[in-house]
Design an enzyme around this catalytic site. Structure first.
Site, PDB file in Angstrom:
ATOM      1  N   HIS A   1      47.410  36.948  30.664  1.00  0.00           N
ATOM      2  CA  HIS A   1      46.043  37.472  30.775  1.00  0.00           C
ATOM      3  C   HIS A   1      46.104  38.670  31.716  1.00  0.00           C
ATOM      4  CE1 HIS A   1      46.435  34.833  34.257  1.00  0.00           C
ATOM      5  NE2 HIS A   1      45.340  35.360  34.799  1.00  0.00           N
TER       6      HIS A   1
ATOM      7  N   HIS B   1      44.460  39.388  34.771  1.00  0.00           N
ATOM      8  CA  HIS B   1      44.169  39.342  36.199  1.00  0.00           C
ATOM      9  C   HIS B   1      45.184  40.225  36.937  1.00  0.00           C
ATOM     10  CE1 HIS B   1      41.498  35.620  37.235  1.00  0.00           C
ATOM     11  NE2 HIS B   1      40.885  36.748  37.568  1.00  0.00           N
TER      12      HIS B   1
ATOM     13  N   ASP C   1      46.941  40.011  39.637  1.00  0.00           N
ATOM     14  CA  ASP C   1      48.198  39.491  40.170  1.00  0.00           C
ATOM     15  C   ASP C   1      49.244  39.255  39.086  1.00  0.00           C
ATOM     16  OD1 ASP C   1      46.290  37.404  39.487  1.00  0.00           O
ATOM     17  OD2 ASP C   1      47.704  35.936  40.250  1.00  0.00           O
TER      18      ASP C   1
ATOM     19  N   ASP D   1      47.625  30.912  33.662  1.00  0.00           N
ATOM     20  CA  ASP D   1      46.538  30.325  34.448  1.00  0.00           C
ATOM     21  C   ASP D   1      45.588  29.563  33.520  1.00  0.00           C
ATOM     22  OD1 ASP D   1      47.765  31.714  36.428  1.00  0.00           O
ATOM     23  OD2 ASP D   1      45.992  32.826  37.069  1.00  0.00           O
TER      24      ASP D   1
END
Length: 374
Positions: free
Chosen positions: A127, A129, A131, A249
């Site tokens: 994904h 994000h 980080d 995640d």
């Protein structure tokens, strides 16, 4: 008479002799240290001359037997930790190197582990994000200019990966021109600069999407639940009878349990609610409203170690590797708090740190930890 005198020397004389010997030894050590310090540049040069060829030529892949292998180039999440960099997982199938996510320091940890970044065949994003992508530009640059690659780094991901890749290519455009002007086509051909987006539609619940299939390797994507972050996927790798699944995640989901059935290695993210709640309470006491809000919000879109252990047990996996560790584990005893009973649910586990590596040799059912960390 002289012989008798030595035999029956007083205790004071013996002590004096011992002190003289100690002083002499200390003097020799000091002199050696002074000489070594004065020659430190020459000594360092000798070490580098002897060690650099082997270090620069190191290729961990060449040492691996045929099979499926995994190494954590980043075991942590968005918070800084001493042994858990941003999320990054290297997967080696046969002699082909792939990377899932590209968090902070991932590319540098690959080098520390002896993997040649120039050999990366593709990056798979779970994904978008920050980080999970903040090391992607560096990874593409090192692969290109450090490996003399003539084609951009393939970046696979669900729809939306095009925007990430386009943005990074734009951000690095001036760097591309600088390196090409300095090194020329032999090292930094502009044909190989940057990243190449390879998007796919997020799989429907209960289904797998084949993202890449070649040389006996199949890489499939599955949907995970990281709402409100969408799309979000995990990846299953299968090669010569061995398998592993990387969740990305997510909260605990039926799809992960379904598609992890019988895999040799389940690499599952984990956030410890009890530890995050401690952070939340501390933030409230300190009047840190921002951290208090963050530590409240993140609880609802991550799996706990207990969740991951239940999935591993119910899916009958061979081994469970916790990664994307939140919060950082930095004090003795904290690992027990992190697990919070998960070890009783599924005892075949490893808490990830940077450098932790496993091998799944082809034609066997062995699960071998080959490295405990960097």
């Amino acid at each position: 008479l002289e012989f008798r005198r030595v035999l029956f020397r007083s205790p004071h004389a013996a002590t004096e002799i011992a002190m003289r010997k100690t002083s002499l030894l200390a003097g020799v050590i000091v002199i050696a240290a002074v000489i070594a310090y004065s020659q430190r540049a020459n000594l360092a040069a000798r070490v580098l001359e002897n060690g650099l060829p082997a270090r620069l030529g190191a290729d961990r892949i060449a040492e691996l037997e045929d099979g499926l292998h995994l190494a954590l180039c980043g075991a942590g999440g968005p918070l800084p930790a001493p042994r858990a960099s941003g999320p990054c997982v290297a997967v080696i199938a046969g002699k082909s190197l792939f990377v899932v996510d590209a968090g902070t320091d991932g590319v540098r940890n690959l080098n520390r582990m002896g993997y040649q970044v120039g050999n990366i065949r593709g990056v798979f994003l779970t994904h978008f994000h920050s980080d999970h992508i903040d090391g992607l530009g560096e990874m593409g640059t090192v692969r290109w200019a450090g490996g003399a690659n003539a084609t951009p780094l393939p970046v696979y991901g669900p729809d939306g990966v095009e925007r990430v890749v386009a943005g990074l290519n734009m951000a690095y455009a001036q760097d591309f021109s600088y390196r090409h002007a300095h090194h020329g086509d032999a090292v930094a051909s502009l044909r190989g600069a940057g990243l190449d987006a390879l998007p796919f539609a997020q799989p429907a619940p209960g289904t797998l999407t084949t993202v890449l299939e070649a040389g006996g390797l199949k890489i499939e994507a599955l949907s995970v639940d990281h709402a409100p972050v969408e799309p979000a996927v995990g990846y299953r790798f299968t090669y010569r009878g061995r398998s592993l699944l990387i969740t990305g995640d997510t909260v605990k989901t039926a799809d992960i349990e379904q598609f992890a059935q019988g895999v040799d290695l389940l690499v599952h993210e984990a956030l410890a609610p009890n530890l995050v709640n401690m952070m939340h309470e501390a933030a409230v006491k300190n009047g840190n409203t921002v951290l208090a809000q963050i530590t409240h919000d993140i609880l609802d879109y991550h799996a706990s170690p207990v969740d991951a252990a239940e999935t591993a047990r119910d899916a009958g996996v061979g081994h469970l590797l916790y990664y994307h560790i939140v919060p950082p584990l930095i004090i003795p005893g904290q690992k027990a708090l992190f697990l919070n009973g998960a070890e009783d649910i599924f005892p075949h586990y490893t808490i990830g740190e940077d450098g932790v590596s496993f091998s799944l040799p082809a034609g066997t059912d062995e699960i071998v930890m080959t490295r405990k960390g960097l």
